[in-house]
Write a protein that holds these residues in place. Sequence first.
Motif, short mmCIF file in Angstrom:
data_model
loop_
_atom_site.label_atom_id
_atom_site.label_comp_id
_atom_site.label_asym_id
_atom_site.label_seq_id
_atom_site.Cartn_x
_atom_site.Cartn_y
_atom_site.Cartn_z
N LEU A 185 -22.38 -27.82 -36.68
CA LEU A 185 -20.78 -27.83 -37.16
C LEU A 185 -20.01 -27.39 -35.93
O LEU A 185 -20.50 -26.68 -35.02
CB LEU A 185 -20.63 -26.94 -38.15
N GLY A 186 -18.80 -27.85 -35.96
CA GLY A 186 -17.98 -27.28 -34.98
C GLY A 186 -16.88 -28.16 -35.00
O GLY A 186 -16.39 -28.87 -35.75
N CYS A 187 -16.02 -27.87 -33.90
CA CYS A 187 -14.68 -28.61 -33.68
C CYS A 187 -14.63 -29.85 -32.79
O CYS A 187 -15.38 -29.70 -31.81
CB CYS A 187 -13.46 -27.59 -33.25
N LEU A 188 -14.32 -30.83 -33.17
CA LEU A 188 -14.21 -31.94 -32.57
C LEU A 188 -13.67 -31.83 -30.96
O LEU A 188 -12.64 -31.22 -30.91
CB LEU A 188 -13.66 -33.24 -33.37
N ILE A 189 -14.21 -32.31 -30.15
CA ILE A 189 -13.59 -32.27 -28.60
C ILE A 189 -12.95 -33.75 -28.40
O ILE A 189 -13.48 -34.67 -28.72
CB ILE A 189 -14.83 -32.11 -27.68
N ASN A 190 -11.73 -33.57 -27.83
CA ASN A 190 -10.94 -34.73 -27.71
C ASN A 190 -11.36 -35.28 -26.44
O ASN A 190 -10.94 -34.60 -25.16
CB ASN A 190 -9.31 -34.60 -27.82
N PHE A 191 -11.80 -36.23 -25.93
CA PHE A 191 -12.17 -36.93 -24.94
C PHE A 191 -11.37 -38.29 -24.65
O PHE A 191 -11.82 -39.29 -25.09
CB PHE A 191 -13.81 -37.26 -24.65
N PRO A 192 -10.22 -38.18 -24.46
CA PRO A 192 -9.41 -39.50 -24.45
C PRO A 192 -10.03 -40.55 -23.55
O PRO A 192 -9.89 -41.78 -23.93
CB PRO A 192 -8.02 -38.94 -23.53
N SER A 193 -10.54 -40.25 -22.35
CA SER A 193 -11.12 -41.22 -21.61
C SER A 193 -12.39 -41.90 -22.30
O SER A 193 -12.82 -42.96 -21.91
CB SER A 193 -11.29 -40.91 -20.24
N LYS A 194 -13.10 -41.09 -23.04
CA LYS A 194 -14.17 -41.82 -23.72
C LYS A 194 -13.77 -43.03 -24.63
O LYS A 194 -14.25 -44.14 -24.53
CB LYS A 194 -15.00 -40.64 -24.65
N THR A 195 -12.82 -42.98 -25.53
CA THR A 195 -12.40 -44.05 -26.22
C THR A 195 -11.68 -44.92 -25.50
O THR A 195 -11.76 -46.29 -25.70
CB THR A 195 -11.22 -43.51 -27.11
N ALA A 196 -11.29 -44.58 -24.23
CA ALA A 196 -10.69 -45.75 -23.38
C ALA A 196 -11.66 -46.26 -22.35
O ALA A 196 -10.97 -46.80 -21.39
CB ALA A 196 -9.18 -45.00 -22.66
N ASN A 202 -10.74 -51.65 -15.56
CA ASN A 202 -9.61 -52.20 -15.09
C ASN A 202 -9.02 -51.27 -14.05
O ASN A 202 -7.84 -51.38 -13.25
CB ASN A 202 -8.52 -52.04 -16.05
N ILE A 203 -9.82 -50.07 -13.72
CA ILE A 203 -9.20 -49.39 -12.55
C ILE A 203 -9.17 -50.08 -10.97
O ILE A 203 -10.34 -50.60 -11.03
CB ILE A 203 -10.37 -48.13 -12.57
N SER A 204 -8.15 -49.95 -10.73
CA SER A 204 -8.15 -50.95 -9.30
C SER A 204 -8.61 -50.42 -8.29
O SER A 204 -8.36 -49.29 -7.65
CB SER A 204 -6.70 -51.43 -9.22
N TYR A 205 -9.64 -50.81 -7.56
CA TYR A 205 -10.43 -50.29 -6.15
C TYR A 205 -9.15 -50.55 -5.04
O TYR A 205 -8.98 -49.52 -4.52
CB TYR A 205 -11.70 -51.25 -5.98
N SER A 206 -8.51 -51.58 -5.28
CA SER A 206 -7.36 -51.76 -4.35
C SER A 206 -6.44 -50.63 -4.30
O SER A 206 -5.97 -50.07 -3.19
CB SER A 206 -6.79 -53.21 -4.39
N SER A 273 -8.08 -33.11 -10.04
CA SER A 273 -8.57 -33.56 -11.43
C SER A 273 -8.44 -35.18 -11.57
O SER A 273 -9.58 -35.79 -11.89
CB SER A 273 -8.28 -33.01 -12.51
N GLU A 274 -7.46 -35.57 -11.59
CA GLU A 274 -7.07 -36.99 -11.71
C GLU A 274 -8.05 -37.97 -10.63
O GLU A 274 -8.40 -38.86 -10.99
CB GLU A 274 -5.64 -37.35 -11.52
N GLU A 275 -7.99 -37.48 -9.39
CA GLU A 275 -8.66 -38.28 -8.39
C GLU A 275 -10.34 -38.10 -8.78
O GLU A 275 -10.98 -39.40 -8.61
CB GLU A 275 -8.69 -37.65 -6.77
N ILE A 276 -10.67 -37.01 -9.14
CA ILE A 276 -12.20 -37.11 -9.58
C ILE A 276 -12.44 -37.93 -10.58
O ILE A 276 -13.31 -38.82 -10.70
CB ILE A 276 -12.44 -35.74 -9.96
N GLN A 277 -11.59 -38.06 -11.78
CA GLN A 277 -11.66 -38.76 -12.94
C GLN A 277 -11.69 -40.25 -12.46
O GLN A 277 -12.41 -41.28 -13.02
CB GLN A 277 -10.68 -38.50 -13.88
N THR A 278 -10.77 -40.56 -11.43
CA THR A 278 -10.50 -42.08 -11.18
C THR A 278 -11.93 -42.60 -10.64
O THR A 278 -12.31 -43.58 -10.89
CB THR A 278 -9.31 -42.13 -10.30
#
Length: 595
Positions: A185-196, A202-206, A273-278
């Motif tokens: 049991l526990g609290c759900l963790i929100n991973f926005p990028s998992k649902t997305a 569509n992340i643009s290499y260019s 953090s954003e660069e790492i995620q991208t």
Amino acid sequence: MTRILSFVLAMSMAASAWGLKVDERVENFRLFDHQGGSHELYYYDDAKAVVFMVQGNGCPIVRNAVPRFTELSEEYAEQGVQFFMLNSNLQDNRVSVAKEAATYRYDIPILVDETQIIGESLDLVRTGAVFVLDPKTWKVTYTGAIDDRLDYEVQRKEASNHYLKDAIDSMLTGQAIAVASTESLGCLINFPSKTARAEHANISYSEDVAPILMDNCVSCHREGGIGPFAMTDYNVVRGFSLMIREVIRTKRMPPWHADPLHGDWGNDRSLSSEEIQTLVHWIEAGAPRGEGEDLLATSEVVYPEWVAAEELGEPDYIIDIPAMEIPATGVVDYQYHHVRNPIGKDVWVRAAEIMPGDRAVLHHTITAFGDEITEGKYKGRLKYKGGLRGYAPGLTNQAYPQDTGTFLPADTTIEFQMHYTPVGRATVDESKMGVWVYDEPPHHHIISRFMANNKIRIPPHAKNHAESVEQVIPKDALLYNLMAHAHYRGKAAKFVARYPDGTEEVLLNIPNYDFNWQTDYEFKEPKFIPAGTTLIQTNWWDNSAQNAANPDPTIEVTWGEQSWEEMLFGAILYRFLTDEESAAKRGNQDLASAR
Ligand code: HEC
């Protein structure tokens, strides 16, 4: 809520409580803990088991479960079982996690996954869950609850099934784990990028990926650069993409070892953090090429002749550093070259810059000047009088601040400490140093001082041995740079300022010291240091067999120049304020509020 209802609720929510599967192999990662330490998972491969509990601030189930988890960690510490908590919450960060840990008196290191990339790859769903890894295979041996004591809104006094304890006991005695997975049991963790996740393709290499690589990697990963492969186009990046993901997860690249919570550094090489995620999401989506131009293929990257030349013109003097033959493979120990100052007169140095002969092999240069010692134990070494600028790949500014310089006497010896790494082809490095001088003495004298403690004694097999050295700054000063140095056993380092009013501030925390990267940390804005402040440098060493770089874990290690000996060494660069500047800075304020 009635007991029945709560049970039904728990069942329905618990059905999706866990994504990580028993027998699944967990990939390596490195994360900061809530106290500023840094942990690489695979370092713990000497443990009998590695146990994690997924923590989240504000979750009552977690708060209820931690005391039992802590008891178990204490019970099994002697038997070589390693316990961690892991926080992947979107809304938490290291500061808020440290606060929660202080309030609820958590002792176990909480690894904080601020980018969520580790939690995503572990498929975490809820906090409160535990999982156990077998360090021989890094496979999951148990997932689920600690025991059956907790339920939503229901707590029994005693558990009747001790799942986690039984799992650990089975591992310690080499038996099969009877119950390898339970619901938790526990609290759900929100991973926005998992649902997305579908959108990651569509992340643009260019437009998104190549510019990050251009700004953060290509200064080294280019033809003739120190990086082992050149990021010359999409195909190279795609081929190395899994390696890129690995070095980002383990924080090996970009090479930057300072804790982002302390200090703002002009030469910061780290990714946001954003660069790492991208980058990671793009790679996990298969590194698609997409539309658009390939920035890496179309941009021409050239090294400037001298970086300082843009502002200051050609150097006034060029000093040759003795040529050095670098073999194709092997380890080249630090080289110390002594050169008699060839300038022929006293000068005030405005800027000094090393131009590497072969950028692929030269890792760093540290320069100093002084008098060569002619007799005794330290014969042939230098009695230091000061330092000049050094070199590390990617350094951009080698001039001292405006109207600030260092005095270089005519009658002195310059020492170049050179660190080379062989790259698979033999070469000869012929580096040189450009020196720019002032026509008139500048108003401010740069002071470079060393921190050194040659009394260090590091016991055999010690995993985390610490020693310190202090230095008082006698007048109001502006601090520009900090550098910490150790050898192969260096594990971490920290600079703390103890102000005259007794308060302390961490100026620089290096929780993951790496001998290969002698980074000189440059404050973005010079740091005001009031007169009477004590600077304290602490180094930590790992003299255990777990440290892959350790030449011999069985001996006590003492001070020495050679890399198999050790050093507690640092360098600080500052200037004193003039009396007028001090008065303006302080006004009528007292010492404490002056900073
Ligand atoms: C300051 C120079 C420098 C920068 C900046 C840099 N690297 Fe590196 N990189 C190196 C060196 C040198 C190595 C060789 C291993 C080592 O010394 O740690 C390396 C190794 C690697 C490797 C491992 C290659 C292998 O097979 O071992 C990868 C992947 C990598 N870098 C990716 C990156 C990425 C991605 C970035 C930017 C986000 C980056 N590097 C930024 C210097 C750099």
